[in-house]
Design an enzyme around this catalytic site. Structure first.
Site, PDB file in Angstrom:
ATOM      1  N   HIS A 190      36.033  30.872  32.678  1.00  0.00           N
ATOM      2  CA  HIS A 190      36.094  32.287  33.067  1.00  0.00           C
ATOM      3  C   HIS A 190      36.865  33.074  32.012  1.00  0.00           C
ATOM      4  CE1 HIS A 190      36.155  35.449  36.380  1.00  0.00           C
ATOM      5  NE2 HIS A 190      36.921  35.979  35.429  1.00  0.00           N
ATOM      6  N   HIS A 222      36.449  36.974  29.531  1.00  0.00           N
ATOM      7  CA  HIS A 222      35.687  38.198  29.256  1.00  0.00           C
ATOM      8  C   HIS A 222      35.723  38.460  27.756  1.00  0.00           C
ATOM      9  CE1 HIS A 222      35.203  39.639  33.489  1.00  0.00           C
ATOM     10  NE2 HIS A 222      36.223  38.789  33.657  1.00  0.00           N
ATOM     11  N   GLN A 272      30.620  44.977  36.343  1.00  0.00           N
ATOM     12  CA  GLN A 272      32.036  45.291  36.532  1.00  0.00           C
ATOM     13  C   GLN A 272      32.267  46.403  37.551  1.00  0.00           C
ATOM     14  OE1 GLN A 272      35.413  44.311  34.630  1.00  0.00           O
ATOM     15  NE2 GLN A 272      35.587  45.024  36.734  1.00  0.00           N
ATOM     16  N   HIS A 286      32.967  37.319  41.037  1.00  0.00           N
ATOM     17  CA  HIS A 286      34.339  37.817  41.152  1.00  0.00           C
ATOM     18  C   HIS A 286      34.551  38.164  42.627  1.00  0.00           C
ATOM     19  CE1 HIS A 286      34.227  38.109  36.829  1.00  0.00           C
ATOM     20  NE2 HIS A 286      35.405  38.726  36.764  1.00  0.00           N
ATOM     21  N   GLU A 288      39.331  39.660  44.567  1.00  0.00           N
ATOM     22  CA  GLU A 288      40.428  39.771  43.599  1.00  0.00           C
ATOM     23  C   GLU A 288      41.302  40.961  44.010  1.00  0.00           C
ATOM     24  OE1 GLU A 288      41.261  40.128  38.790  1.00  0.00           O
ATOM     25  OE2 GLU A 288      39.247  40.463  39.559  1.00  0.00           O
ATOM     26  N   TRP A 311      43.372  44.415  30.857  1.00  0.00           N
ATOM     27  CA  TRP A 311      43.957  43.793  32.046  1.00  0.00           C
ATOM     28  C   TRP A 311      45.153  42.903  31.712  1.00  0.00           C
ATOM     29  CZ3 TRP A 311      38.722  44.332  31.191  1.00  0.00           C
ATOM     30  CH2 TRP A 311      38.049  45.192  32.082  1.00  0.00           C
TER      31      TRP A 311
END
Length: 442
Positions: A56, A58, A151, A209, A212, A314
């Protein structure tokens, strides 16, 4: 044999072995000094492991921290807003070059299998094109799975389903969604059902996802598990993050974990981002932001560790080290029992390989590809304690990366002393069992 790895210590093994390789395939694992070849890698008793797996990350956002601005609140939502600003000027070559650089960092540290998410919320699908092209260019060196990841959510705009289907046509490997980021719970459930339907039609893997958030009412993981069972997708589905699970009441969490085990849904925890982004609204005591890793493992759920972000909106830090991610999880999830430490190592190797569905080609066994790493540590416990250099990274018998170990000397009362940070054996526990330092001056 055309290559032999001498005096290797395999995961879970106490004795040393030699590993013989011919034409990129492991032909023989035998007693030390029993195999000969023109090329030799001297493991010197170090741990020889299957490569690390990052299930995982990005890569489309990697190395963008501070551009257009930094995330000063440290929250998930501000990160999404910053990335939304950055998306307005995405460039194919920029994405690809940043991702390539991040992958090179990861390879140097032993990562050869990667699952990356590509944002399909922007209409040009530039992220998908850049990352699928990078995947194809690096094939045979690094295995990359690309996830179609909306997203902003699938149903927060009119083109969500169309963009997902176009991403499939462009060649993504895995389907994703983000139900807790949809406008309503109903839309979140619909997004899971839509993606699971696509998976049933195409046979593709799914990585969602999921939950979260710190909201104990965010319960899309149960929808994921139920859809997996109803559609017969056991072994194809992953729930990433699942941080709301740390806020569920224990009775519901126990039921949910049993459901995940029954469904064969894997779970990926991302300790860097989860610990930074979650519980930002808490005063004290603050939640840790990590899903219930110990309970999931005890129930037989396959749990992997992802790096998630590498210097992006992030998470502003990171260098692609899965050993650092494993060490952080060990602390946050309180997995410091002796056997648990070995479990944590498996979470960045075997468990994550299972999540990526690559177990057939993965592992150090006779007849499998000669794809492995040599660590500057004696065993899995020491690898997580030291987060050491990856001395060799080998793919199909070819050395892709090599690192010289750091050398430290200390001068205290009587000359120079070499420090290698090795720990004394646990047997012979008294202080008299410890060797005196070399103070000879050399």
């Amino acid at each position: 044999m055309d290559l032999v790895i001498k005096n290797a210590r395999l995961p879970g093994a106490g004795t040393l072995v030699d590993i013989g390789v011919t034409a990129g395939i492991i032909q023989k694992i035998a007693a030390p000094e029993s195999l000969q070849a023109p090329r030799v890698i001297h493991a010197k008793g170090g741990l020889v492991s299957p490569p690390f797996v990052d299930p995982h990350v990005h890569l489309d956002a990697a190395l963008t921290a501070g551009n257009p601005r930094y995330n000063e609140s440290g929250t998930l939502l501000e990160g999404i807003r910053i990335w939304g600003e950055r998306k307005q000027r995405l460039d194919y070559h920029d994405i690809k070059s940043r991702a390539y650089r991040a992958v090179s960092w990861m390879v140097a540290q032993g990562v050869l299998f990667i699952r990356t998410h590509a944002d399909v919320s922007e209409p040009s699908l530039t992220t998908v094109q850049a990352l699928t092209d990078l995947r194809d260019e690096l094939r045979g060196m690094v295995d990359i799975q690309v996830v179609a990841f909306p997203q902003d959510g699938i149903y927060t705009h009119d083109d969500g389903e169309r963009l997902m289907e176009e991403a499939i046509e462009l060649g993504v490997d895995v389907l994703g969604c983000i139900p807790h980021n949809e406008l309503t719970r109903e839309d979140g459930v619909a997004s899971v059902e839509y993606v699971m339907g696509l998976a049933s039609e195409t046979g593709m893997l799914v990585d969602i996802h999921c939950d979260e958030t710190d909201d104990d009412q965010s319960r899309f993981v149960e929808t994921v598990a139920a859809q997996t069972i109803k559609r017969g997708l056991q072994g194809q589905v992953t729930a990433s993050h699942a941080t709301a699970m740390h806020s569920y009441n224990n009775a519901y969490a126990a039921k949910l974990i049993g459901l995940l085990a029954r469904a064969g849904v894997g779970v990926i925890t991302n300790p860097f981002d989860n610990s930074i982004l979650q519980a930002r609204g808490d005063s004290y005591p603050k939640r840790r932001g990590i899903t219930r890793v110990d309970e999931l493992l005890a129930a037989g759920v396959t749990v992997g560790i992802g790096h998630d972000s590498i210097m992006d909106p992030w998470y502003p830090l990171g260098r692609g080290s899965m050993l650092q991610a494993a060490s952080l999880l060990l602390h946050l999830a309180q997995l410091s029992g002796h056997e648990q430490i070995f479990d944590v190592f498996r979470m960045i190797t075997d468990n994550s390989a299972k999540i990526l569905n690559i177990k057939e080609q993965y592992g150090i066994e006779e007849g499998k590809p000669a794809t492995f790493i040599v660590l500057n540590a004696d065993n899995e416990h020491e690898a997580i304690r030291l987060t050491p250099e990856c001395l060799y990274v080998v793919r199909d018998g070819r050395v892709l990366a090599q690192t010289e170990p750091a050398l430290s000397t200390v001068q205290l009362t009587a000359g120079k002393q070499l420090v290698d940070f090795s720990a004394p054996a646990p047997s012979g526990a008294g202080p008299e069992a410890a060797a005196e330092p070399d103070t000879s001056g050399e």
